[in-house]
Design a protein around this motif. Structure first.
Motif, PDB file in Angstrom:
ATOM      1  N   PHE A 133       7.117   5.912  -8.439  1.00 21.35           N
ATOM      2  CA  PHE A 133       6.612   4.612  -8.905  1.00 21.35           C
ATOM      3  C   PHE A 133       5.262   4.773  -9.619  1.00 21.35           C
ATOM      4  CE2 PHE A 133       9.425   2.721  -5.539  1.00 21.35           C
ATOM      5  CZ  PHE A 133      10.221   2.002  -6.411  1.00 21.35           C
ATOM      6  N   THR A 134       4.427   5.657  -9.095  1.00 21.66           N
ATOM      7  CA  THR A 134       3.095   5.819  -9.697  1.00 21.66           C
ATOM      8  C   THR A 134       3.192   6.459 -11.080  1.00 21.66           C
ATOM      9  OG1 THR A 134       2.160   6.083  -7.497  1.00 21.66           O
ATOM     10  CG2 THR A 134       0.795   6.792  -9.326  1.00 21.66           C
ATOM     11  N   LEU A 135       3.930   7.543 -11.154  1.00 27.46           N
ATOM     12  CA  LEU A 135       4.011   8.257 -12.426  1.00 27.46           C
ATOM     13  C   LEU A 135       4.715   7.419 -13.492  1.00 27.46           C
ATOM     14  CD1 LEU A 135       3.094  10.857 -13.647  1.00 27.46           C
ATOM     15  CD2 LEU A 135       4.998  12.035 -12.588  1.00 27.46           C
ATOM     16  N   THR A 136       5.828   6.817 -13.130  1.00 27.93           N
ATOM     17  CA  THR A 136       6.531   5.987 -14.122  1.00 27.93           C
ATOM     18  C   THR A 136       5.746   4.702 -14.396  1.00 27.93           C
ATOM     19  OG1 THR A 136       7.882   5.061 -12.354  1.00 27.93           O
ATOM     20  CG2 THR A 136       8.842   6.873 -13.616  1.00 27.93           C
ATOM     21  N   GLY A 137       5.026   4.218 -13.367  1.00 24.03           N
ATOM     22  CA  GLY A 137       4.207   3.010 -13.585  1.00 24.03           C
ATOM     23  C   GLY A 137       3.117   3.267 -14.622  1.00 24.03           C
ATOM     24  N   PHE A 138       2.453   4.409 -14.497  1.00 25.21           N
ATOM     25  CA  PHE A 138       1.456   4.782 -15.516  1.00 25.21           C
ATOM     26  C   PHE A 138       2.125   4.868 -16.885  1.00 25.21           C
ATOM     27  CE2 PHE A 138      -1.628   5.738 -12.312  1.00 25.21           C
ATOM     28  CZ  PHE A 138      -2.833   5.807 -12.963  1.00 25.21           C
TER      29      PHE A 138
ATOM     30  N   PRO B 231       0.820  -1.203   0.000  1.00 20.83           N
ATOM     31  CA  PRO B 231       0.000   0.000   0.000  1.00 20.83           C
ATOM     32  C   PRO B 231       0.859   1.260   0.000  1.00 20.83           C
ATOM     33  CG  PRO B 231       0.186  -0.874   2.214  1.00 20.83           C
ATOM     34  CD  PRO B 231       1.092  -1.696   1.351  1.00 20.83           C
ATOM     35  N   PHE B 232       0.369   2.282  -0.729  1.00 21.83           N
ATOM     36  CA  PHE B 232       0.948   3.610  -0.677  1.00 21.83           C
ATOM     37  C   PHE B 232       0.150   4.450   0.324  1.00 21.83           C
ATOM     38  CE2 PHE B 232       2.712   3.454  -5.286  1.00 21.83           C
ATOM     39  CZ  PHE B 232       3.911   2.967  -4.822  1.00 21.83           C
ATOM     40  N   ASN B 233       0.580   5.695   0.469  1.00 22.28           N
ATOM     41  CA  ASN B 233      -0.101   6.584   1.436  1.00 22.28           C
ATOM     42  C   ASN B 233      -0.531   7.898   0.792  1.00 22.28           C
ATOM     43  OD1 ASN B 233       0.393   4.843   3.723  1.00 22.28           O
ATOM     44  ND2 ASN B 233       2.527   5.477   3.567  1.00 22.28           N
ATOM     45  N   PHE B 234      -1.028   7.825  -0.423  1.00 21.45           N
ATOM     46  CA  PHE B 234      -1.422   9.078  -1.080  1.00 21.45           C
ATOM     47  C   PHE B 234      -2.585   9.754  -0.351  1.00 21.45           C
ATOM     48  CE2 PHE B 234       0.641   7.216  -4.882  1.00 21.45           C
ATOM     49  CZ  PHE B 234       1.445   8.277  -5.215  1.00 21.45           C
ATOM     50  N   PHE B 235      -3.650   8.990  -0.184  1.00 20.57           N
ATOM     51  CA  PHE B 235      -4.888   9.618   0.278  1.00 20.57           C
ATOM     52  C   PHE B 235      -5.364   9.109   1.634  1.00 20.57           C
ATOM     53  CE2 PHE B 235      -5.691   9.807  -4.506  1.00 20.57           C
ATOM     54  CZ  PHE B 235      -5.189  11.102  -4.608  1.00 20.57           C
ATOM     55  N   ASN B 236      -4.621   8.173   2.226  1.00 23.26           N
ATOM     56  CA  ASN B 236      -5.083   7.697   3.538  1.00 23.26           C
ATOM     57  C   ASN B 236      -4.679   8.713   4.614  1.00 23.26           C
ATOM     58  OD1 ASN B 236      -2.390   7.269   4.140  1.00 23.26           O
ATOM     59  ND2 ASN B 236      -2.451   5.094   3.620  1.00 23.26           N
TER      60      ASN B 236
END
Lengths: 628, 186
Positions: B125-130, A309-314
């Motif tokens: 990770f999110t941006l490059t993953g997309f 899990p990430f912690n963007f919005f929690n």
């Protein structure tokens, strides 16, 4: 011998015959199951979870994508899209009758009908869930929902399905796909294959959301609010994925219809002559194209929050950031729902009053400005979470948006003014929709006002307000459109008696139900609760009784429309004497819509004794043969 | 804007399809804009501990890949299908190298001992993953366009599938440039 040889089918014919019994939707189910099981097993093997060895969170998500790909390939994507991409010839679909509705189709009328079927079925399915919710609320203590989480999950599924499968789909994917090409004088849409696949994202989205509690309850409602979502069960994952499928479907519809409206208009169909309903579809399509990718990205990030899990919005990240991203999409969503309804009023009223549409340019501008302002009002959903200095601009813009909305409304009022309205069922439903939307709009002004909003936030007053706009505005207009275009769909018509009875029934029970929501809200009934103070029980009890009667009313209309669709009396062409192009072809329309493409020479909305027909006669345009 | 009149002129039909595809690509920029907004919300202007050199190399590879893919269209206009096929292979190879280098950076970051839940790494990770997802789709489209070209034979007047694939690949390259600027430079 020669005769016997002639009767022996050739191998390709044999193969075709052998394949025929497999209706594509069955193959799609099979391939989706295989895709889900195989990918889930692989994910479970690569990333084993001791708590859930058979369906871990990662496996469920990966398996879902495997299932989605299997489903789309199985329904026809493999032969019609993937193989042609590599240079193989695309097969010609020969499905007819009921089979064509369970097959991949490139015919916009079949696709529109498929959208209408799925939207209608989901409306009743989500409505049934609403009935269960109302049954629960008949008592102040838990009854059928033993745990609050179960009740909240039901609320979430109801809202999600109603918003993403009915409110934003029925009039755009359904009526838009069916009617827009006919109304602009086109034979097909620009992206028929993409459109043929997009419809099949709807059932998978509905199934995903419906089955989500199997992975664990989620209690956020249709908004997927953080940080609540972070502490919810894995069912939340299927909420994100189901909405992803449904919004992707709507995005494809919007891209297809926008391009079709720009490029497929027949000769003489200038922007100034474009039918109002088509203007409505164009404006909401542009809203979809802007905002759906935004919410999809926000949902995928939320999904990563739960999965990695990430912690963007929690609670460790930015929960308010999620709310901001959600409402950036969420409020334009309201107009995505309502604008086609406003357009529908102004499409129908000139026909039934035989009177020119009042201030047509202002009606169109109203739709366009609603679209433009809709992205500037979103934060009024978050007045409880912001500084005073930030409230003023959003309060201002929220009240301002009532002006362009008023343009569309006043165009309808101006058309009705001193007219002799033919009070048919569609006209009656338009009047009812206008009344309901007026109540929804006026109560919206209270909610745009900060002091009132802070008192009414999260009460049943808000629930009453948005049901007045969405059911009262959009669903009533959708019903009006269904009755209006029934002769076009089928060549048959409905019973005025049963149509009016159904309309009056739902109008009365709708108002009894949802006007009570305002009173309940003002008396302290909160949203998102399955049990409540005892003093509210009597009010809630009667509200539930009215809601059950409302559900029965919708069912009555459904049965009536289905009867009329199949066995209603045959009707002459263009029974309403309407002027728009869809009425200039046979009913139901032929495969390629028009034998001879029509030529538009005037406005569809000008009525009077000396007014020439807006469409040139076939002899005047040379009787061109269809180039199909 | 032109109005059709039963207009089956292939050039006009193509204009509609091309515009629709352009609108689709424009809509997909919203996805990246949203994640970039989240990046500034979460990690402000912080630059993470990723390799600047690797980022620059990936950018160069993607720019080169997109330019080579574009020249494959010119090859078709010159009637040279084998050049088209060859250039697409080069574009794919450059793109695959960029793809693998992003994955290499992922592995390096995982091995660095820094928690994945550090805001800068979450964003990375999110941006490059997309981006990897879009690159995968773009690569598939290039492979399909090449196979179709060799099977049915593109002509100067009719090679929309190749055009669409290279437009998408150009979008992927531009998206990487935006990702590079946001993650490595700004």
């Amino acid at each position: 011998m020669a005769q016997r040889q002639a009767q022996v089918p050739s191998p390709p014919e044999l193969r075709a015959k052998a394949r025929r019994p497999m209706v594509p939707v069955f193959r799609a189910v099979l391939w989706a199951t295989i895709g889900f099981v195989v990918i889930n097993a692989m994910a479970a093997w690569l990333d084993p979870s001791p708590n859930s060895p058979y369906l871990p969170a990662v496996g469920a998500v990966a398996g879902w994508f495997g299932g989605l790909i299997g489903w789309l390939l199985g329904i026809g994507g493999y032969e019609h899209v993937i193989r042609p991409m590599f240079g193989h010839p695309a097969p010609v679909s020969h499905s007819t009758g009921w089979r064509q509705y369970f097959d991949f189709s490139t015919n916009h009328k079949v696709i529109g009908t498929q959208y209408l079927i799925f939207s209608t079925a989901t409306f009743f399915w989500a409505g049934l869930i609403a009935m269960a919710m109302r049954f629960q609320l008949m008592s102040w203590r838990p009854t059928i929902f033993q745990y609050p989480q179960n009740y909240l999950n039901a609320v979430g599924i109801h809202g999600t399905l109603m918003m993403f499968t009915v409110a934003t789909v029925a009039m755009i994917g359904g009526l838009g796909n069916y009617m827009v090409p006919l109304m602009i004088g086109a034979r097909e849409t620009v992206f028929p294959k993409a459109s043929g696949l997009s419809i099949w994202l709807v059932p998978i989205g509905v199934m995903t959301v419906t089955m989500s509690p199997l992975l664990g309850n989620w209690t956020t409602g249709w908004r997927g609010y953080e940080p609540l979502a972070a502490s919810d069960g894995n069912g939340m994952l299927f909420y994100y994925l189901g909405v992803f499928a449904l919004t992707t479907s709507s995005l494809i519809v919007s891209l297809n219809l926008t391009t079709t409206i720009i490029f497929k208009r027949t000769k003489g169909m200038t922007w100034n002559r474009l039918p109002i309903f088509v203007w409505g579809i164009l404006t909401v399509s542009l809203l979809n194209i802007i905002w759906l990718p935004e919410i999809q990205a926000a949902f995928i990030i939320s999904l990563l929050d739960k999965l990695i899990p990430f912690n963007f919005f929690n609670a460790l990240g930015q929960p308010l950031g999620y709310a901001e991203l959600f409402w950036l999409f969420g409020h334009p969503e309201v107009y995505i729902v309502v604008v086609p309804a406003l357009a529908m009023w102004n499409e129908l009223l000139p026909v039934f009053t035989r009177k020119s549409l009042f201030a047509r340019p202002m009606a169109v501008l109203g739709l366009v400005f609603v679209m433009m302002l809709s992205g500037m009002v979103w934060a009024h959903h978050m007045f409880t979470n912001m500084r005073f200095s930030e409230m003023l601009p959003f309060s201002f813009f929220t009240e301002m948006i009532s002006i362009p909305t008023g343009f569309a409304y006043l165009a309808a009022i101006g058309t009705l003014w001193k007219s002799r309205l033919r009070l048919t069922t569609p006209a009656l439903l338009v009047l009812m929709s206008m009344f309901n939307f007026l109540i929804g709009g006026l109560t919206g002004l209270f909610l745009a006002d900060v002091p009132a909003n802070l008192q009414l936030h999260d009460t049943f007053f808000v629930v009453g307000h948005f049901h007045y706009t969405i059911i009262g505005g959009m669903v009533f207009s959708w019903m009006a459109a269904m009755y209006y275009w029934l002769p076009k769909f089928t060549g048959r018509t409905y019973s005025e008696f049963w149509g009016k009875l159904g309309a009056i029934w739902v109008f009365i029970t709708f108002n009894l139900t949802f006007s009570n929501f305002f009173i309940l809200g003002l008396r302290g009934m909160n949203r998102w609760v399955s049990s409540y103070p005892h003093y509210l029980m009597s009010e809630n009890f009667w509200t539930s009784i009215y809601a059950f009667l409302l559900g029965a009313g919708f069912l009555l209309n459904l049965v009536h429309i289905l009867w009329a669709w199949n066995a209603g009396p045959k009707v002459k062409e263009n029974p309403w004497e309407a002027k728009t192009l869809e009425w200039h072809t046979s009913s139901p329309p032929p495969a390629k819509n028009f034998d001879v493409l029509p030529e538009v020479v005037g406005s569809f909305y000008v009525y009077g004794d000396q007014v020439p027909e807006p469409v040139a006669a076939a002899s005047q345009i040379g009787g061109r043969a269809p180039s199909v | 804007m032109g109005i059709q009149n039963g207009n089956d002129d292939p050039a006009y039909v193509l204009r509609g399809v091309r515009t629709g595809f352009g609108v689709f690509l424009a809509s997909q920029t919203v996805v990246f804009i949203t994640i970039i907004a989240v990046r500034f919300l979460m990690a402000y202007g912080s630059v993470g501990p990723y390799s600047q050199a690797l980022g620059a190399v990936i950018t160069v590879l993607m720019v080169a890949s997109a330019l080579v893919a574009r020249t494959s269209r010119q090859a078709v206009k010159n009637g040279d299908l084998s050049a088209m096929a060859g250039r697409l292979v080069v574009a794919l190879a450059l793109g695959a190298a960029a793809f693998l280098l992003v994955l290499l950076e992922w592995v390096a970051l995982r091995q660095s001992g820094i928690a994945m839940t550090t805001p800068t790494l979450e964003v990375y990770f999110t941006l490059t993953g997309f981006w990897l997802l879009y690159a995968l789709i773009g690569g598939f489209l290039l492979i399909a366009a090449r196979a179709r070209g060799l099977r049915v034979g593109y002509t100067a007047a009719s090679h929309w599938d190749l055009e669409a694939a290279t437009y998408f690949w150009t979008f992927v390259a531009l998206a990487w440039i935006a990702v590079y600027l946001v993650l490595y430079v700004l």
